[in-house]
Design an enzyme around this catalytic site. Structure first.
Site, mmCIF file in Angstrom:
data_model
loop_
_atom_site.group_PDB
_atom_site.id
_atom_site.type_symbol
_atom_site.label_atom_id
_atom_site.label_comp_id
_atom_site.label_asym_id
_atom_site.label_seq_id
_atom_site.Cartn_x
_atom_site.Cartn_y
_atom_site.Cartn_z
ATOM 1 N N LYS A 1 0.801 -1.209 0.000
ATOM 2 C CA LYS A 1 0.000 0.000 0.000
ATOM 3 C C LYS A 1 0.840 1.268 0.000
ATOM 4 O O LYS A 1 0.346 2.354 -0.316
ATOM 5 C CB LYS A 1 -0.875 0.029 1.274
ATOM 6 N N GLU B 1 7.686 2.785 -5.808
ATOM 7 C CA GLU B 1 7.738 2.289 -4.423
ATOM 8 C C GLU B 1 7.912 3.463 -3.463
ATOM 9 O O GLU B 1 8.509 4.483 -3.824
ATOM 10 C CB GLU B 1 8.946 1.360 -4.257
ATOM 11 N N ASP C 1 14.560 -0.431 1.758
ATOM 12 C CA ASP C 1 15.267 -0.623 3.033
ATOM 13 C C ASP C 1 16.376 -1.647 2.806
ATOM 14 O O ASP C 1 17.487 -1.292 2.412
ATOM 15 C CB ASP C 1 14.222 -1.068 4.075
ATOM 16 N N LYS D 1 16.567 4.388 2.192
ATOM 17 C CA LYS D 1 17.102 4.417 3.548
ATOM 18 C C LYS D 1 18.616 4.277 3.525
ATOM 19 O O LYS D 1 19.157 3.416 2.823
ATOM 20 C CB LYS D 1 16.498 3.278 4.376
ATOM 21 N N ASP E 1 3.370 3.835 6.864
ATOM 22 C CA ASP E 1 2.520 3.577 8.037
ATOM 23 C C ASP E 1 3.298 3.110 9.252
ATOM 24 O O ASP E 1 4.436 2.650 9.149
ATOM 25 C CB ASP E 1 1.500 2.497 7.696
HETATM 26 C C1 PRP Z 1 7.610 -1.687 2.660
HETATM 27 C C2 PRP Z 1 7.882 -0.932 1.374
HETATM 28 C C3 PRP Z 1 8.582 -1.935 0.536
HETATM 29 C C4 PRP Z 1 9.341 -2.762 1.542
HETATM 30 C C5 PRP Z 1 10.767 -2.283 1.576
HETATM 31 O O1 PRP Z 1 6.429 -2.415 2.516
HETATM 32 O O2 PRP Z 1 6.696 -0.462 0.783
HETATM 33 O O3 PRP Z 1 7.681 -2.742 -0.207
HETATM 34 O O4 PRP Z 1 8.734 -2.558 2.821
HETATM 35 O O5 PRP Z 1 11.552 -3.086 2.411
HETATM 36 P P1 PRP Z 1 12.799 -3.918 1.870
HETATM 37 O O6 PRP Z 1 13.629 -3.014 1.012
HETATM 38 O O7 PRP Z 1 13.522 -4.303 3.147
HETATM 39 O O8 PRP Z 1 12.289 -5.128 1.140
HETATM 40 P P2 PRP Z 1 5.573 -2.973 3.721
HETATM 41 O O9 PRP Z 1 5.839 -4.429 3.860
HETATM 42 O O10 PRP Z 1 5.803 -2.136 4.950
HETATM 43 O O11 PRP Z 1 4.082 -2.826 3.215
HETATM 44 P P3 PRP Z 1 3.209 -1.525 2.852
HETATM 45 O O12 PRP Z 1 3.714 -1.017 1.511
HETATM 46 O O13 PRP Z 1 1.817 -2.057 2.754
HETATM 47 O O14 PRP Z 1 3.380 -0.497 3.945
#
Ligand code: PRP
Length: 187
Positions: A42, A98, A102, A130, A158
């Protein structure tokens, strides 16, 4: 909601400027191409809405819901697709949109997945990168901000599904998630 925010990292004017610049660059780079924006839900919904409107091209928009898992030291991970695209990407120029990168795992797996479906090109537009050691390398062709490793919320991001509707990106006060950790049902 402001009382739950320690400080504002990027206010709405600053975000708007960066998104407009990004949109103008994308419009230049894809002016002769048929561009498909893929929003990853989301977190990307606010960014995508603003970015799409700043690209002066007749782009198509679609969405995916994905999650990934794998440890930081593993070279591979697993991508779970909860909602897939409603169109084929074969032969299309795809730009994944996106909110944040992270570890890089989600974007590296998703990029690989869309390339394997025969996309003509797959690039990434990310709002926040990040500043942490990345366990999975991701090439972000478009990136708005390099941000500190803090608990960020707002503009789509969020904490426990809340705060996505803040118009800015802020650092959440630790007592908010510490309180909730002690009392998970608290609202
Ligand atoms: C977050 C973000 C990415 C992911 C990044 O999604 O939107 O998809 O984490 O992390 P990474 O680089 O360590 O893989 P999240 O799982 O929080 O879902 P959301 O988009 O619904 O908030």
């Amino acid at each position: 909601m402001r009382q739950d925010i320690e400080s504002i990292l990027y206010d709405s004017d600053c975000i708007r400027d960066r998104v407009l610049q990004m949109g103008a660059r994308i419009a230049r780079d894809y002016r002769d191409k048929d561009l498909l924006l893929v929003g990853v839900l989301k977190g990307s919904f606010v960014f995508l809405a603003d970015l799409a409107r700043s690209i002066d091209l007749p782009v198509e928009v679609d969405f995916m819901v994905v999650s990934s898992y794998g440890s930081g030291t593993e070279s591979s991970g697993v991508l779970t697709i909860a909602k897939d695209l409603s169109v084929s990407v074969e032969g299309r120029h795809v730009l994944i949109v996106e909110d944040i990168v992270d570890s890089g795992l989600t974007l590296s797996l998703l990029t690989e997945d869309l390339r394997s479906r025969g996309a003509a090109s797959v690039q990434v537009a990310v709002l926040l990168e990040k500043d942490v050691p990345r366990s999975h390398q991701v090439e972000c062709a478009y990136s708005a901000f390099h941000c500190p490793d803090a608990f960020l919320v707002g503009y789509g991001l969020d904490y426990a599904e809340r705060y996505r509707n803040l118009p800015y990106i802020g650092i959440l006060k630790p007592e908010v998630y510490e309180d909730r950790a002690q009392c998970p049902d608290a609202r």
